[in-house]
Design an enzyme around this catalytic site. Structure first.
Site, PDB file in Angstrom:
ATOM      1  N   ASN A   3       1.824 -91.227 -42.083  1.00  0.00           N
ATOM      2  CA  ASN A   3       2.359 -89.948 -41.603  1.00  0.00           C
ATOM      3  C   ASN A   3       2.523 -88.978 -42.754  1.00  0.00           C
ATOM      4  O   ASN A   3       2.964 -89.339 -43.850  1.00  0.00           O
ATOM      5  CB  ASN A   3       3.664 -90.139 -40.820  1.00  0.00           C
ATOM      6  CG  ASN A   3       4.770 -90.808 -41.594  1.00  0.00           C
ATOM      7  OD1 ASN A   3       4.512 -91.636 -42.455  1.00  0.00           O
ATOM      8  ND2 ASN A   3       6.004 -90.454 -41.301  1.00  0.00           N
TER       9      ASN A   3
ATOM     10  N   CYS B 280       0.960 -87.671 -37.511  1.00  0.00           N
ATOM     11  CA  CYS B 280       1.312 -89.094 -37.459  1.00  0.00           C
ATOM     12  C   CYS B 280       0.277 -89.949 -38.186  1.00  0.00           C
ATOM     13  O   CYS B 280      -0.893 -89.554 -38.325  1.00  0.00           O
ATOM     14  CB  CYS B 280       1.356 -89.569 -36.014  1.00  0.00           C
ATOM     15  SG  CYS B 280       2.675 -88.871 -35.029  1.00  0.00           S
TER      16      CYS B 280
ATOM     17  N   GLU C  28      -1.222 -92.705 -37.186  1.00  0.00           N
ATOM     18  CA  GLU C  28      -2.350 -93.139 -36.356  1.00  0.00           C
ATOM     19  C   GLU C  28      -3.449 -92.085 -36.344  1.00  0.00           C
ATOM     20  O   GLU C  28      -4.639 -92.391 -36.449  1.00  0.00           O
ATOM     21  CB  GLU C  28      -1.900 -93.384 -34.906  1.00  0.00           C
ATOM     22  CG  GLU C  28      -0.874 -94.475 -34.740  1.00  0.00           C
ATOM     23  CD  GLU C  28       0.563 -93.959 -34.815  1.00  0.00           C
ATOM     24  OE1 GLU C  28       0.847 -93.093 -35.672  1.00  0.00           O
ATOM     25  OE2 GLU C  28       1.393 -94.429 -34.040  1.00  0.00           O
TER      26      GLU C  28
ATOM     27  N   CYS D  18       3.219 -92.646 -30.554  1.00  0.00           N
ATOM     28  CA  CYS D  18       3.714 -91.551 -29.717  1.00  0.00           C
ATOM     29  C   CYS D  18       2.651 -91.146 -28.690  1.00  0.00           C
ATOM     30  O   CYS D  18       1.481 -91.537 -28.788  1.00  0.00           O
ATOM     31  CB  CYS D  18       4.122 -90.360 -30.573  1.00  0.00           C
ATOM     32  SG  CYS D  18       2.726 -89.400 -31.176  1.00  0.00           S
TER      33      CYS D  18
ATOM     34  N   CYS E 262      -0.573 -89.443 -30.058  1.00  0.00           N
ATOM     35  CA  CYS E 262      -1.508 -90.389 -30.695  1.00  0.00           C
ATOM     36  C   CYS E 262      -2.227 -91.219 -29.639  1.00  0.00           C
ATOM     37  O   CYS E 262      -3.412 -91.516 -29.769  1.00  0.00           O
ATOM     38  CB  CYS E 262      -0.765 -91.293 -31.673  1.00  0.00           C
ATOM     39  SG  CYS E 262      -0.248 -90.415 -33.168  1.00  0.00           S
TER      40      CYS E 262
HETATM   41  N1  THU Z   1       5.268 -90.930 -36.483  1.00  0.00           N
HETATM   42  C1  THU Z   1       4.061 -91.538 -36.688  1.00  0.00           C
HETATM   43  O1  THU Z   1       3.483 -91.489 -37.781  1.00  0.00           O
HETATM   44  N2  THU Z   1       3.499 -92.177 -35.633  1.00  0.00           N
HETATM   45  C2  THU Z   1       4.041 -92.247 -34.385  1.00  0.00           C
HETATM   46  O2  THU Z   1       3.400 -92.742 -33.461  1.00  0.00           O
HETATM   47  C3  THU Z   1       5.380 -91.728 -34.145  1.00  0.00           C
HETATM   48  C4  THU Z   1       5.996 -90.964 -35.241  1.00  0.00           C
HETATM   49  C5  THU Z   1       5.876 -90.206 -37.604  1.00  0.00           C
HETATM   50  C6  THU Z   1       5.990 -88.725 -37.391  1.00  0.00           C
HETATM   51  C7  THU Z   1       7.108 -88.366 -38.334  1.00  0.00           C
HETATM   52  O3  THU Z   1       6.535 -88.160 -39.625  1.00  0.00           O
HETATM   53  C8  THU Z   1       7.967 -89.622 -38.388  1.00  0.00           C
HETATM   54  O4  THU Z   1       7.191 -90.656 -37.818  1.00  0.00           O
HETATM   55  C9  THU Z   1       9.274 -89.516 -37.653  1.00  0.00           C
HETATM   56  O5  THU Z   1       9.092 -89.066 -36.379  1.00  0.00           O
END
Ligand code: THU
Length: 154
Positions: free
Chosen positions: A60, A71, A73, A109, A112
């Site tokens: 991320n 994110c 992913e 999320c 993604c």
């Molecule tokens: N985040 C991800 O990298 N992947 C996800 O599927 C959910 C959230 C990151 C986004 C943000 O930088 C941190 O997690 C907190 O929400």
């Protein structure tokens, strides 16, 4: 008419994983080190195994203008799509570290999942998704369809 949708997936412990899946999760754990997350302090790592066997990592990347971040992913999938055009995505592994640095769960999320769904449809081949919660609980979805039923399609 009332209908039900049942999601099937596997739940395994670290020792029960295949060596290939363990290696991919280890790559995702390594990728948490490249996270740029000064706002959430939540480091997410992703590792995408391609059909060729090659692995592409993502993490991320946050930004002071919040919605500009991305994110883990999606950074992995977009990097793979650009650097390995036409190569199918075989398995995507996701892990996270909480602000204390301990490994923890991060279920992908919705945004993604929608991106995963599109690549899965494009490649006409299922993509597996490994979601790490702890060494005692790793969820394995054999297709993105399991994670995002009734997804947006045109
Ligand atoms: N985040 C991800 O990298 N992947 C996800 O599927 C959910 C959230 C990151 C986004 C943000 O930088 C941190 O997690 C907190 O929400």
């Amino acid at each position: 008419m009332k209908k039900e949708h049942i999601v099937s997936y596997e739940e395994l412990r670290w020792e029960e994983l295949t060596e290939q899946d363990r290696t991919l999760l280890e790559a995702a754990i390594e990728a948490t080190d490249t996270s740029h997350s000064p706002y959430s302090h939540f480091r997410v790592g992703a590792a995408l195994r391609l059909a060729s066997g090659e692995t592409v990592k993502g993490s991320n990347q946050e930004n002071i203008a919040y919605p500009s971040g991305l994110c883990a992913e999606r950074t992995a999938m977009f990097a793979a799509a650009i650097q390995h055009p036409g190569e199918a995505f075989d398995t995507l592994a996701v892990v996270a570290r909480n602000p204390e640095g301990a490994l923890c769960g991060a279920s992908p999320c919705g945004a993604c999942r929608q991106v995963m769904a599109e690549y899965e449809m494009k490649q006409q081949r299922k993509m597996r998704v490994l979601v790490f919660f702890s060494k005692g609980k790793i969820l394995i979805f054999d297709s993105v369809e399991r994670l995002l039923p009734f997804c947006f399609e045109m």
